[in-house]
Design a protein around this motif. Structure first.
Motif, PDB file in Angstrom:
ATOM      1  N   ALA A  21       0.917   6.889   4.549  1.00  0.00           N
ATOM      2  CA  ALA A  21       2.060   6.042   4.871  1.00  0.00           C
ATOM      3  C   ALA A  21       2.628   6.446   6.225  1.00  0.00           C
ATOM      4  O   ALA A  21       2.681   7.632   6.546  1.00  0.00           O
ATOM      5  CB  ALA A  21       3.135   6.187   3.800  1.00  0.00           C
ATOM      6  N   HIS A  22       3.017   5.446   7.018  1.00  0.00           N
ATOM      7  CA  HIS A  22       3.793   5.565   8.262  1.00  0.00           C
ATOM      8  C   HIS A  22       2.971   5.646   9.546  1.00  0.00           C
ATOM      9  O   HIS A  22       2.763   4.633  10.181  1.00  0.00           O
ATOM     10  CB  HIS A  22       4.825   6.695   8.183  1.00  0.00           C
ATOM     11  CG  HIS A  22       5.713   6.555   6.985  1.00  0.00           C
ATOM     12  ND1 HIS A  22       6.467   5.427   6.775  1.00  0.00           N
ATOM     13  CD2 HIS A  22       5.916   7.345   5.894  1.00  0.00           C
ATOM     14  CE1 HIS A  22       7.120   5.546   5.633  1.00  0.00           C
ATOM     15  NE2 HIS A  22       6.793   6.702   5.077  1.00  0.00           N
ATOM     16  N   GLY A  23       2.552   6.845  10.004  1.00  0.00           N
ATOM     17  CA  GLY A  23       1.864   6.918  11.293  1.00  0.00           C
ATOM     18  C   GLY A  23       2.718   6.380  12.427  1.00  0.00           C
ATOM     19  O   GLY A  23       2.238   5.659  13.297  1.00  0.00           O
ATOM     20  N   SER A  40      -0.734  10.002   0.883  1.00  0.00           N
ATOM     21  CA  SER A  40       0.298  10.931   1.342  1.00  0.00           C
ATOM     22  C   SER A  40       1.127  10.270   2.440  1.00  0.00           C
ATOM     23  O   SER A  40       0.930   9.097   2.756  1.00  0.00           O
ATOM     24  CB  SER A  40      -0.345  12.231   1.849  1.00  0.00           C
ATOM     25  OG  SER A  40       0.629  13.236   2.025  1.00  0.00           O
ATOM     26  N   HIS A  41       2.099  11.032   2.952  1.00  0.00           N
ATOM     27  CA  HIS A  41       2.938  10.580   4.067  1.00  0.00           C
ATOM     28  C   HIS A  41       2.557  11.368   5.319  1.00  0.00           C
ATOM     29  O   HIS A  41       2.284  12.561   5.218  1.00  0.00           O
ATOM     30  CB  HIS A  41       4.409  10.881   3.796  1.00  0.00           C
ATOM     31  CG  HIS A  41       4.977  10.249   2.572  1.00  0.00           C
ATOM     32  ND1 HIS A  41       4.947  10.848   1.344  1.00  0.00           N
ATOM     33  CD2 HIS A  41       5.617   9.070   2.399  1.00  0.00           C
ATOM     34  CE1 HIS A  41       5.547  10.065   0.455  1.00  0.00           C
ATOM     35  NE2 HIS A  41       5.953   8.981   1.061  1.00  0.00           N
ATOM     36  N   ALA A  42       2.601  10.743   6.490  1.00  0.00           N
ATOM     37  CA  ALA A  42       2.276  11.473   7.717  1.00  0.00           C
ATOM     38  C   ALA A  42       2.918  10.848   8.942  1.00  0.00           C
ATOM     39  O   ALA A  42       2.954   9.625   9.080  1.00  0.00           O
ATOM     40  CB  ALA A  42       0.749  11.513   7.921  1.00  0.00           C
ATOM     41  N   ALA A 101       6.721  -1.332   1.335  1.00  0.00           N
ATOM     42  CA  ALA A 101       8.182  -1.255   1.436  1.00  0.00           C
ATOM     43  C   ALA A 101       8.688   0.176   1.319  1.00  0.00           C
ATOM     44  O   ALA A 101       9.869   0.430   1.540  1.00  0.00           O
ATOM     45  CB  ALA A 101       8.836  -2.122   0.367  1.00  0.00           C
ATOM     46  N   ASP A 102       7.818   1.129   0.911  1.00  0.00           N
ATOM     47  CA  ASP A 102       8.232   2.524   0.693  1.00  0.00           C
ATOM     48  C   ASP A 102       9.214   2.573  -0.487  1.00  0.00           C
ATOM     49  O   ASP A 102       9.026   1.854  -1.458  1.00  0.00           O
ATOM     50  CB  ASP A 102       8.787   3.116   1.994  1.00  0.00           C
ATOM     51  CG  ASP A 102       8.678   4.635   2.045  1.00  0.00           C
ATOM     52  OD1 ASP A 102       8.338   5.251   1.015  1.00  0.00           O
ATOM     53  OD2 ASP A 102       8.929   5.216   3.102  1.00  0.00           O
ATOM     54  N   GLY A 103      10.283   3.363  -0.409  1.00  0.00           N
ATOM     55  CA  GLY A 103      11.131   3.562  -1.585  1.00  0.00           C
ATOM     56  C   GLY A 103      12.394   2.705  -1.575  1.00  0.00           C
ATOM     57  O   GLY A 103      12.947   2.436  -0.509  1.00  0.00           O
ATOM     58  N   CYS A 161       0.807  -1.228   0.000  1.00  0.00           N
ATOM     59  CA  CYS A 161       0.000   0.000   0.000  1.00  0.00           C
ATOM     60  C   CYS A 161       0.836   1.273   0.000  1.00  0.00           C
ATOM     61  O   CYS A 161       0.280   2.373   0.140  1.00  0.00           O
ATOM     62  CB  CYS A 161      -0.946  -0.005   1.201  1.00  0.00           C
ATOM     63  SG  CYS A 161      -2.079  -1.393   1.171  1.00  0.00           S
ATOM     64  N   HIS A 162       2.157   1.142  -0.119  1.00  0.00           N
ATOM     65  CA  HIS A 162       2.994   2.354  -0.262  1.00  0.00           C
ATOM     66  C   HIS A 162       4.360   1.971  -0.828  1.00  0.00           C
ATOM     67  O   HIS A 162       5.184   1.383  -0.122  1.00  0.00           O
ATOM     68  CB  HIS A 162       3.163   3.070   1.081  1.00  0.00           C
ATOM     69  CG  HIS A 162       3.964   4.332   0.962  1.00  0.00           C
ATOM     70  ND1 HIS A 162       3.531   5.434   0.242  1.00  0.00           N
ATOM     71  CD2 HIS A 162       5.198   4.680   1.426  1.00  0.00           C
ATOM     72  CE1 HIS A 162       4.445   6.383   0.295  1.00  0.00           C
ATOM     73  NE2 HIS A 162       5.473   5.946   0.995  1.00  0.00           N
ATOM     74  N   VAL A 163       4.593   2.305  -2.091  1.00  0.00           N
ATOM     75  CA  VAL A 163       5.921   2.131  -2.713  1.00  0.00           C
ATOM     76  C   VAL A 163       6.197   3.355  -3.587  1.00  0.00           C
ATOM     77  O   VAL A 163       5.289   4.133  -3.900  1.00  0.00           O
ATOM     78  CB  VAL A 163       6.022   0.847  -3.578  1.00  0.00           C
ATOM     79  CG1 VAL A 163       5.829  -0.407  -2.740  1.00  0.00           C
ATOM     80  CG2 VAL A 163       5.041   0.867  -4.744  1.00  0.00           C
ATOM     81  N   HIS A 164       7.474   3.526  -3.948  1.00  0.00           N
ATOM     82  CA  HIS A 164       7.858   4.582  -4.899  1.00  0.00           C
ATOM     83  C   HIS A 164       8.702   3.901  -5.980  1.00  0.00           C
ATOM     84  O   HIS A 164       9.934   3.844  -5.853  1.00  0.00           O
ATOM     85  CB  HIS A 164       8.751   5.640  -4.251  1.00  0.00           C
ATOM     86  CG  HIS A 164       8.185   6.420  -3.112  1.00  0.00           C
ATOM     87  ND1 HIS A 164       7.960   7.781  -3.188  1.00  0.00           N
ATOM     88  CD2 HIS A 164       7.848   6.062  -1.847  1.00  0.00           C
ATOM     89  CE1 HIS A 164       7.508   8.218  -2.019  1.00  0.00           C
ATOM     90  NE2 HIS A 164       7.422   7.186  -1.190  1.00  0.00           N
ATOM     91  N   VAL A 165       8.098   3.397  -7.029  1.00  0.00           N
ATOM     92  CA  VAL A 165       8.924   2.703  -8.036  1.00  0.00           C
ATOM     93  C   VAL A 165       9.870   3.656  -8.755  1.00  0.00           C
ATOM     94  O   VAL A 165      10.957   3.242  -9.173  1.00  0.00           O
ATOM     95  CB  VAL A 165       8.076   1.900  -9.059  1.00  0.00           C
ATOM     96  CG1 VAL A 165       7.337   0.763  -8.379  1.00  0.00           C
ATOM     97  CG2 VAL A 165       7.154   2.768  -9.870  1.00  0.00           C
TER      98      VAL A 165
END
Ligand code: ZN
Length: 446
Positions: free
Chosen positions: A259-261, A222-224, A310-312, A66-70
């Motif tokens: 993403a994150h929290g 978004s990121h938070a 996995a994020d980036g 639910c959160h990656v940056h290819v």
């Protein structure tokens, strides 16, 4: 591979993920891209035009991140040893500013190749400022299921000029890209509106993003609350905690995936729960950037829906669902004891819960008749997989991306016997070397 007729995944340990601690030996029949039947061992002989061997392997719903940056893939292994805001200022944003269209496409190819080869069939992806059509074109031909959006940034002293845009310009561009791609490839591709984070967006831009997404019924991403310096800066700028501020600009709700929290007080957790805002847990990236450990058991107990990501590639440095599941199923023991979050919960976060986070639960996330045949076949024969019976324990605590045998998206085999089917892996490797050198040569160090 002939895809006109039925396809049978034969002889595996089928783990449908409709509920925990349930599995059976048998075959999965696929027709017209959908799961047609699950046939327990001994229920008769079925044949199909095409068969994939799953003996000695588990058959699972394809993993959902639910959160990656290819598009960050070309910066992998070149941004280690930094905290979030330095990582952004000194490495990641200069890299994104240096990407041209071919760089975006090649980075996306690398990221998607790794995701598919590791059994991830659906992602929510965060793009960069320019050339975002190239991400969708790449996802289209490589066969992954992707929700993606170009990013928005209109403020930030340390952000390169090439990435700062007027709010209206970036919103109009996002709308045009979303209209071009949302629902494309038979619904496999979808759009999400993606303001980067509170510190790089003005209030009117954040409000504009929320309005744009809701006009079209697109997700917001978004990121938070990833890092304590970020949180202090948001409070200094707005007088509010991060989630309280996001609520005032419309960035909470069941269509919002944050993403994150990592750092949240009870008031913020309550806002997330009451608004049904989704959180994506990114334990690998949170550990590598030294951001902290999100209280995922607490969020889940409070009723917040949580997926995994996995994020980036420059902050992890891999895009492996196995790595994130393993961390999610071990890390929370530090705070809450070893029963805090088990292998079945981690596997659910990477499958059915991820599908709910992304509003795709009617299509993917479990092995259920009528759903899209997004499946991963994972060998259970590796040294770290034996002995033992429980497939969740074996996969989450013993598995790696290298154990993936076959992967299907919408019934199309995108990985067979560990090999990518839609692309030439050697050609991707050559393009990656070339594009990473070209991008690095254009990076300006602030
Ligand atoms: Zn991210």
């Amino acid at each position: 591979m002939d895809m006109n007729g039925d396809l049978l995944i034969r002889g595996g340990t089928v783990v449908p993920m409709e509920r925990d601690r349930h599995w059976l030996e048998g075959d999965v029949l696929i027709r017209d891209g959908r799961i047609a039947d699950i046939l327990p061992l001994g229920s008769g002989t079925v044949t199909a035009e095409t068969e994939l061997d799953a003996r000695g392997a588990a058959v699972l719903p394809g993993f959902i991140q639910c959160h990656v940056h290819v598009i960050q893939s070309l910066l992998r292994h070149q941004a280690d040893g930094l905290t979030l805001l330095d990582w952004l200022q000194h490495r990641t944003l200069p890299y994104e500013a240096a990407l041209d269209g071919d760089g975006v496409a090649t980075a996306a190819e690398l990221g998607i190749a790794e995701l598919l080869a590791g059994g991830t069939t659906t992602v929510l992806d965060f793009g960069t400022t320019h050339h975002h059509d190239r991400v969708f074109e790449t996802a289209d031909h490589m066969g992954i299921r992707m929700i993606s959006g170009r990013t928005h940034m209109d403020i930030g002293d340390t952000t390169p000029d090439a990435l700062i845009e007027d709010a209206d310009t970036s919103l109009a561009d996002a709308e045009a890209i979303g209209i071009r791609w949302h629902g494309a490839a038979d619904g496999r591709l979808r759009y999400a509106v993606a303001p980067r984070f509170a510190l790089s967006c003005s209030r009117p831009l954040l409000e504009g993003c929320a309005g744009l997404a809701r006009n079209h019924g697109w997700l917001l991403h978004s990121h938070a609350a990833e890092n304590t310096d970020e949180i202090a800066a948001v409070r200094a700028a707005t007088g509010l905690s991060t989630i309280e501020y996001l609520e005032t600009v419309g960035l909470t709700g069941n269509d919002v995936v944050l993403a994150h929290g990592v750092h949240l007080d009870s008031t913020q957790v309550q806002i997330l729960a009451e608004t049904h805002t989704r959180i994506c847990h990114c334990p690998g990236a949170n550990l590598k950037l030294g951001s902290g450990i999100a209280d995922i058991p607490g969020l889940r107990t409070s009723g917040v829906l949580v997926g995994l990501g996995a994020d980036g590639p420059p902050c992890n440095n891999r895009l492996s669902a196995f790595h994130e599941m393993s961390l999610a199923a071990t890390l929370h023991g530090l705070r809450s004891g070893p029963t805090a979050l088990g292998a079945w919960e981690a596997l659910a976060m990477a499958t059915r819960d991820g599908a709910r986070v992304l509003h795709l639960a009617d299509q993917v996330g479990t092995i259920t008749r009528g759903k899209a045949a997004d499946l991963v076949v994972v060998s259970l024969e590796g040294w770290s997989m034996i002995p033992g019976e429980d497939p969740a324990s074996r996969i989450v605590h013993g598995g790696t991306a290298a154990d993936v045998r076959h992967v299907l998206v919408g019934g199309h085999p995108v990985v067979v016997d560990g090999r990518l089917q839609m692309v030439d892996p050697e050609a991707i490797r050559e393009r990656v070397i070339e594009a990473s050198l070209a991008t690095r040569s254009r990076m300006i160090q602030p």
